[in-house]
Design an enzyme around this catalytic site. Structure first.
Site, mmCIF file in Angstrom:
data_model
loop_
_atom_site.group_PDB
_atom_site.id
_atom_site.type_symbol
_atom_site.label_atom_id
_atom_site.label_comp_id
_atom_site.label_asym_id
_atom_site.label_seq_id
_atom_site.Cartn_x
_atom_site.Cartn_y
_atom_site.Cartn_z
ATOM 1 C CE LYS A 29 -1.930 -1.084 3.835
ATOM 2 N NZ LYS A 29 -1.195 -2.517 4.215
ATOM 3 N NE ARG A 85 -5.051 -0.341 12.395
ATOM 4 C CZ ARG A 85 -3.784 -0.616 12.460
ATOM 5 N NH1 ARG A 85 -2.871 0.245 12.016
ATOM 6 N NH2 ARG A 85 -3.302 -1.800 12.996
ATOM 7 N NE ARG A 139 7.554 -1.990 5.914
ATOM 8 C CZ ARG A 139 6.333 -1.791 6.173
ATOM 9 N NH1 ARG A 139 5.664 -1.486 5.183
ATOM 10 N NH2 ARG A 139 5.866 -2.279 7.535
ATOM 11 N NE ARG A 188 7.192 0.227 10.246
ATOM 12 C CZ ARG A 188 5.945 0.425 9.770
ATOM 13 N NH1 ARG A 188 5.653 0.865 8.778
ATOM 14 N NH2 ARG A 188 4.913 -0.549 10.711
ATOM 15 N NE ARG A 231 2.816 -4.337 11.711
ATOM 16 C CZ ARG A 231 3.633 -4.109 10.440
ATOM 17 N NH1 ARG A 231 5.033 -4.978 10.802
ATOM 18 N NH2 ARG A 231 3.572 -3.503 9.751
#
Ligand code: ADP
Ligand code: ZN
Length: 214
Positions: A17, A93, A127, A160, A171
């Protein structure tokens, strides 16, 4: 151009996204609106009339508390109303937020980026983000020219905290519980366009522009 470029990007963490939102924004001159940025940009907004624990969003953030839905709703809709066209990423969300959003704005494209779970885990654990400008990389699929250094600003590239494998699994579980019902909701209303998020970022971008321009 503006009227038909109100885009909602849905999909699990790691679906792409952020990557695609940025590209779409550049292609069509849209604002990317994420909950995190919207909150950071409106930390001092007066929300005393919402009757919550703090008078500003920053109050919750500085205290390290979860920002309540009512506050997030208010902030995101304020950001939307200032944009000519937008890509909304990471909101709504949950179903309450989706209901609120539907009362506030029409959407031209509600897109679900479909990616299998094993691919999501590989993408998220690999990532890396720039600590200074937020640019996103991937150790295997999209590395910077020089290891650890941001192509865009020269800043330091870091992982992160929530992109470790254990946190990623958690998550994805929270996503299934809270946000997958939002996807089902848009599917039921007939608004949802499902696009494969597999393949290279260029492949996915081509699918998205085809959809938006069709
Ligand atoms: P989201 O915003 O949906 O959580 P991101 O756009 O941040 O997802 O992408 C997650 C990770 O996967 C990033 O490291 C990104 O560079 C990488 N990535 C995004 N799209 C692709 C793709 N099509 N193929 C391979 N890696 C990708
Ligand atoms: Zn940078």
């Amino acid at each position: 151009m503006t009227d038909d470029h109100r885009v909602l990007l849905l999909g699990p963490p790691g679906a792409g996204k952020g990557t695609q939102g940025k590209r779409l924004a550049a292609e069509y001159g849209l604002d990317v609106i994420t909950t995190g940025d919207a909150l950071r940009n409106n930390k001092e907004m007066d929300i005393s009339e919402l009757d919550v624990a703090y008078d500003t969003p920053g109050g919750f953030m500085d205290a390290g508390e979860l920002v309540p839905d009512t506050v997030v709703n208010e902030i995101v809709v304020t950001a939307l109303s200032g944009a000519e066209g937008f890509v909304l990423d990471g909101y709504p969300r949950n179903l309450d937020q989706a209901e609120y959003l539907s009362e506030q704005t029409a959407l031209d494209h509600v897109v679900f980026l479909d990616v299998p779970e094993s691919v999501l885990v590989d993408r998220l654990t690999g990532r890396r983000v720039c600590d200074d400008c937020g640019a996103t990389y991937h150790v295997d699929f999209d590395p910077p020219a020089e290891a650890g250094v941001c192509d865009e600003c020269g800043g330091e590239i870091v992982q992160r905290e929530d992109d470790t494998e254990e946190t990623v699994r958690e998550r994805l579980r929270v996503y299934e519980e809270e946000t997958a019902p939002v996807v089902d909701h848009y599917r039921e209303t007939g608004a949802l366009a499902e696009v494969s998020g597999e393949g290279s970022p260029d492949d996915v971008f081509d699918r998205l522009t085809d959809l938006i321009e069709s």
